[in-house]
Each structure stands twice: as C-alpha cells, then as structure tokens.
Scaffold this active site. Structure first.
Site, PDB file in Angstrom:
ATOM      1  CG  ASP A 319       0.312   7.559  -4.821  1.00  0.00           C
ATOM      2  OD1 ASP A 319      -0.241   7.286  -5.952  1.00  0.00           O
ATOM      3  OD2 ASP A 319       0.066   6.924  -3.861  1.00  0.00           O
ATOM      4  CE  LYS A 346      -4.255   7.683  -3.822  1.00  0.00           C
ATOM      5  NZ  LYS A 346      -3.118   6.923  -3.944  1.00  0.00           N
ATOM      6  CG  MET A 664       7.674 -14.233   4.562  1.00  0.00           C
ATOM      7  SD  MET A 664       7.780 -12.717   4.554  1.00  0.00           S
ATOM      8  CE  MET A 664       9.524 -12.426   4.148  1.00  0.00           C
TER       9      MET A 664
HETATM   10 CA    CA Z   1      -0.428   4.832  -6.285  1.00  0.00          CA
END
Ligand code: CA
Length: 695
Positions: A319, A346, A664
């Site tokens: 990821d 990231k 919700m």
């Molecule tokens: Ca992602």
C-alpha cells in the site's frame, strides 16, 4: 433617439460597474501562477507550486507569541474537517462533511451561502465504502469546483452558491470514491478518485472544461485488458511490466490526492496509488514493475498525453502509494540550477526529481524504513531487503500501510530551503499465510487488500509521529519535533519564518521555520486534521484553522486514535481564525470522552461465531468503526453501544438504513447470520482488557 441615449447611458453605467468589479481578483493561470496573491489563498496548495508558503509576514517568529483568537464559526452539521480553505477577496470557501460547501464573509464572520450536493442521497447503496471527508475545492474564474465523495464533479457559482454544471466522473457500479481536491489550469479542471481496496479498480484522472463540464481528456494509470486493445502506445508500454491477468483485479494506481500543474512546462504531475490488490502475488503473480503504480507521472496539460514517469515503488506490495504532495521549486544542486520536484511518499524516501526530464537526482530515507536498503541513484531503483515482500507468508515491515508520510500536507519554505513533513513511525505486519493467493477474488464493495490487515487493534503507543524539517539539497534532517499520537495535520509555512501545524491532541502550534523552536500554541478542544492557511484582508493578516478530527486514521487507527478522547460526537466542530492580539474567546470545550465498552454478561459469546464475525467486521465495519471495534472517533464505538445488544434495533440500522441520513449506510450485502456473528465478535472484544487509556 431618446431610447438610444438611454441605452448608451446604461451601457456606460455597466462599463463603470464592471470597471469597479475588475478590481476583484480573477482566479486564473496568471493569479494561480503568482506568489503574491494580494492577501488571498487561491488554490489547494496556495499557488501552482503547491508549496503552502505564504509571503505574508505581519505575523512572524518575533510576534507570534501574541497570536489570539479573532473569531470563530461553529459548524454543527460537520464532523470530519480535513479541507484547505480558500480565500478570495474577503470570502472564505471550504468544504465540510459530505462535500457541503460553505462561503463565509471574513469581515462579518457570517455565512453567505452553503451548497449541499446531497451526497448520501446520491450515493445510494454505494455509501458503504465512503467517508464524509474531502480535502478541498478549487476556484476558477468565479466558480468553485467540488468533487463529491460519490464521484461527481460540480461547478458552483461563487457569488450565489448555485450549481452551474455537474458530471459523473466514475461509473457508479464501481467501488470508487473521491476524497481529494480538484485542480484547475488553462480552463480545465482535473480530478481522480480512490478505492483500490474495495474492488477491482483501474486508476485514472480526467480533465474537464471549466465552463461546460465537457470531458477534455482522460489518462489511465494502469493498462486494461489487452484483448480490448490498448488506448495508446503508453498503455502498451505499461502492459509489458505486468504479468498474469492483472486486469481482473483492476491493477490499481488510483489518483486520489497529489496533482500539481506546472506552468513552466505546461504539464500536470499526478501521484499514483498502490496496487489493487496490495498483494502482488494475486495482482501480477509473475512479478514486474506494474507501471504506473506508485509513481509520479508527467502528462501534457492540454492533451493528457504521457511525457515521463518516475516509479517510487516498483511492483508494490505494501500500500505504498505515491499520492502524497508534489511540490515544485527551483534548487541549486552542485552549483547548477535545477527545476525540481519534491515528493515524500508513503514508502519513506524523500525524492528530488528534475522535472524537466523526470530524472531522479537524489532519494534518502526521511523516517524509519526497512523495506528497502537504499535507492540506487544510477538506476533510480530501490534495493529491497530480502523477506520484505512477505515471500514466506508473513513479515513485519517498516513502514506499515499508513506510510512514513500520508496526505497531511508537506509545505516548503524557499527562505529556509526546508520541507516540513508530518511524518509517522509505524511498522506493519503483512501476512497472507491464511489466504491462498491463487484462489483469491477481488472484493465487491468490501474491504480486502489481499493481505490480512485491520483484524486486530494495537496498543496506543504502537506508532509515533514527528514534524520533520528536511533539507532537499543535502537530503538531511535539519530539525524534528516529537508529536502526540500518529495522526497530525498538514503544515503551513510563511515568510515570517513560521511553520504552523495542528496536532492529533487538538493543539495548534507555531514553530520557528529555521530552528523548529516552539513559539506559540493553543488547545482548540478537538483533534486537528486540516492544515492551517493564512490570508490578509483590509491590510491585516489572519491564520485560519478548521477543527474537526477526520481522515482514515480517525476511522481505522484503533487505540492509536482513540487515546486522544475525541469520541464520536463528543466535541463541536468549528472554524477558528487568529490575529495578533486577538481577544475573542473560544466557545466552551467539552472534556475528552472515551468509550466505555459494555461487558453485558447476559450475552453468551460463542467463540466460533465471534471468529466468523471478525472477518465480517474487517471487511464491512472496521473501516469506519475501527479495528476490533475500537473506534478512533470518526464513528461510534460499537463495544460501548447498546444497539449491538438489541437485535431488532441493529437490523433496523444495518438492513433498513434507519440512520442513513446521518451517514450510517444501509448494508444489503451482509447476511443475517453474518450480522449475528458480528454481535458475538464485538461482545468478545468489549470484554477484552481495554487497550485505550481512560482519561
Ligand atoms: Ca491505499
């Protein structure tokens, strides 16, 4: 004759009027290209450089200690506030929960209009994969552009708040959503989307005509099924880096955040997302770089045609998307001027790229990273550590899926030459030992990245956070400050030698940009997730901050986020504006609130059902209500909710959509048995020793 004279007079009067109006700022290429915006904040990253650097210096390192509250605006209908407000000629525009746009007069502190695109209504069943936050809007020639969570791009008249046009940017059948801000350039508005974890996703960006909403061009970040024919030679080139039947799982590469327009080269740089799924064993079983995942791709701004790319994480499996800020500046490296592009994705390496060619100039770790040893500067490729790809089924890897830097904004100050990065230190346990890669199938509107993730909560000190000042020329850390928790907000920097950042514990702080010395701070009563901005009106400088805990970590962080005490609905959301010697009082701040899980001894937990419930939870509930039921504040903590003990009430909410309007969603893809299993799972978790420290 008389009529003609009258008409001429009217025309003359109109000319006078428009003459007066021409003093107003026209938000276009000229104004967005400038550093001096006449006190305004015109674009997401302020101007085209995306530096978040303001030349205003009335508020500066010498006097910031006198900063006080000028005025506040309560936002009772909002929850997550992650957006960067824009300021154009005394009007502030920002989007709150579910893309409701607010226009506020900064002189009277009153709302001029709000525009509600009815996101929940429009999303229908797709609401199961969406969140209520969005990071920003764009402004172009009198119109505000918003991209809704459900995938629409809407042009709104900035004066009236009335929509001018609206287009669907995604196929509603696909589990995609938008959390990012559109960008504008040359009468075009561009937007991507996100959603690689919820189904087969093939990433793309689309540019539309700002006046009409007509599509100008679209660029796909990963190739489609070869049997359908490739769109162009770029897609054919990218397809050579994939193996197996990647198109069945979409490939990934969604463009959900970083997009930067470069007027010097008339190019758009897009930051591309991770794989769909994360696990390369399913996505591209024979390996390969998998272009253009986790890359910065340069496109011609007029045609959307590929110019160059640099891939930060070839064949990604963690990821590690490259969606983070793409910042432009001119640097002098080894005595030579360089048109530079700065990028801290990231994966934990800080990249300096020559944006004229796409050539990598340098890359160093700016945090704790062990998936790769270093980046080979000759090849531009990472040298990976053996085992990092969880070849044997399970591996602890630094960083985890939240990355060393996520979307909270990095800023760059040309005076200090430093980039200011909200960074995270957090490992991730990547495991596919219980999944059979060959038998794995893409989810449909359920969370499943092909790796076990979010099944367990972690301790509150599982991760750490720092504000880091990074020198892109020497590729060295200049200073750092330890921050609370892990989920701290984006940064602003100014010519006044300031860096400002809101923290997870609700405190806004001003630092000296050159040294990192803390100069001023103020608690604002709720976790801060939006970056501050600054503007000037009537000759006076202000700082503006949206206060509203939001973003993925507030939903999925578990105890890491719950430790701050921002339980769902416990604290009010607001806009706070500061000035020197500001004397206004902050409205009352309710105390921190922590969930108190109900043991409910009358409920008998069946271990087998609880185990099954854990699986259902991680796919359909945990992305909002938190890992193993520990909510970080974005949604209610269900361990503490009596609703879980009342089967009827639970069915009304989950199956019939009783709380749909409050966000919700109604779940049509969960069976009664699965929901019952969730009840057993949550009760089991509620009785476990609570990891969250109680305030
Ligand atoms: Ca992602």
């Amino acid at each position: 004759m008389k009529q003609q004279i009258l008409a001429a007079c009217a025309a003359f009067a109109l000319t006078l009027l428009s003459g007066a109006a021409s003093a107003a700022t026209v938000v276009d290429d000229a104004s967005l290209g400038k550093l001096d915006q006449g006190g305004n904040w015109l674009g997401y990253g302020r101007n085209y450089t995306e530096q978040r650097y303001s030349p205003l210096e009335q508020i500066n390192a010498k006097n910031v200690s006198k900063l006080g509250v000028a005025w506040t605006l309560d936002l009772p209908n909002d929850r997550s506030l992650t957006a960067t407000p824009l300021v154009v000629d005394g009007v502030m525009y920002f989007n709150g929960s579910y893309n409701v746009v607010h226009a506020v007069d900064v002189r009277t502190h009153k709302e001029i209009w709000t525009y509600d695109p009815k996101t929940i209504e429009h999303a229908g069943d797709r609401a199961t994969i969406m969140w209520d936050w969005n990071r920003g809007i764009a402004f172009w020639k009198g119109h505000v552009f918003i991209a809704t969570v459900d995938g629409r791009l809407i042009s709104v008249d900035a004066k009236t708040g009335q929509p001018a046009w609206s287009v669907e940017t995604i196929d509603p059948k696909n589990p995609l959503f938008i959390s990012g801000a559109p960008r504008v350039f040359r009468d075009k508005v561009i937007i991507g989307n996100g959603g690689t974890e919820w189904g087969p996703a093939r990433g793309y960006v689309t540019a539309y005509d700002t006046a009409t909403g007509k599509m100008a061009w679209r660029f796909y970040t990963v190739p489609g099924n070869p049997a359908d024919g490739f769109e162009d030679e770029t897609q054919a080139m990218a397809a050579k880096t994939w193996t197996g039947e990647w198109w069945k799982h979409g490939g990934g590469g969604t463009v959900w955040h970083g997009i930067t327009y470069d007027p010097e080269f008339n190019r758009v740089y897009i930051g591309t997302g991770n794989g769909s799924p994360w696990n390369q064993k399913m996505r591209s079983p024979g390996g390969g770089d998998n272009l253009f995942l986790c890359s910065v791709v340069a496109l011609d701004a007029d045609t959307g045609k590929y110019v160059w790319h640099y891939q930060t994480t070839p064949g990604e499996a963690w990821d590690y998307n490259s969606n983070m800020d793409i910042v432009l500046t001119d640097l002098k490296i080894d005595g030579k001027p360089v048109k530079a592009l700065l990028h801290a994705p990231k994966n934990g390496f800080f990249y300096v790229i020559d944006r004229s060619t796409g050539k990598l100039l340098s890359a160093e770790k700016f945090g704790k990273v062990d998936w790769a040893e270093y980046i080979d500067i000759k090849t531009g490729r990472p040298v990976e550590r053996k085992g990092a790809r969880y070849e044997d089924g399970e591996e602890l890897v630094w960083p985890g899926p939240f990355g060393v830097h996520n979307w909270p904004a990095m800023s760059f100050n040309p005076d200090t030459g430093l980039a200011y990065i909200p960074s995270i230190e957090m490992a991730g346990m990547f495991s596919d030992k219980y999944t059979k890669p060959k038998a794995w199938e893409s989810p449909s509107f359920k969370f499943d990245p092909g790796v076990d993730f979010l099944r367990e909560d972690g301790p509150a000190d599982w991760g750490a956070a720092f504000l880091r000042a990074w020198d892109p020329i020497t590729q060295k850390l200049r200073w750092e400050v330890k921050l609370p928790g892990v989920w701290n907000a984006g940064t602003l920097t100014t010519r006044g030698n300031l860096v400002m950042e809101g923290r997870a514990d609700g405190v806004l702080v001003a630092y000296a940009a050159d040294t990192g010395k803390s100069l001023w701070e103020m608690p604002l009563g709720l976790g801060i997730s939006a970056p501050p901005i600054t503007y000037e009106v009537d000759g006076k400088q202000y700082i503006a901050q949206l206060v509203g805990w939001g973003g993925s970590m507030t939903a999925t962080g578990g105890s890491l986020s719950a430790q701050h005490g921002w339980a769902y609905g416990a604290q009010p959301r607001r806009l706070v504006v500061f000035e020197l010697d500001g004397k206004a009082k902050l409205p009352p701040m309710p105390p921190k609130a922590f969930a108190k899980p109900l043991a409910a001894p009358e409920f008998t937990v069946y271990a087998e059902l609880a185990k099954r419930g854990s699986h259902v939870w991680s796919q359909s509930c945990g992305m909002c209500h938190g890992p193993a039921g520990t909510a970080g504040g974005y949604a209610p903590d269900l361990r503490a909710s009596p609703v879980l003990l009342d089967e009827k009430a639970l069915h009304a909410i989950v199956f019939d959509g009783a709380l749909k309007e409050r966000g919700m969603p109604q779940f049509k893809n969960i069976s009664k048995d699965d929901l019952e299993a969730v009840r057993h799972f949550i009760r089991r978790e509620a009785r476990k020793q609570n990891l969250t420290p109680q305030g």
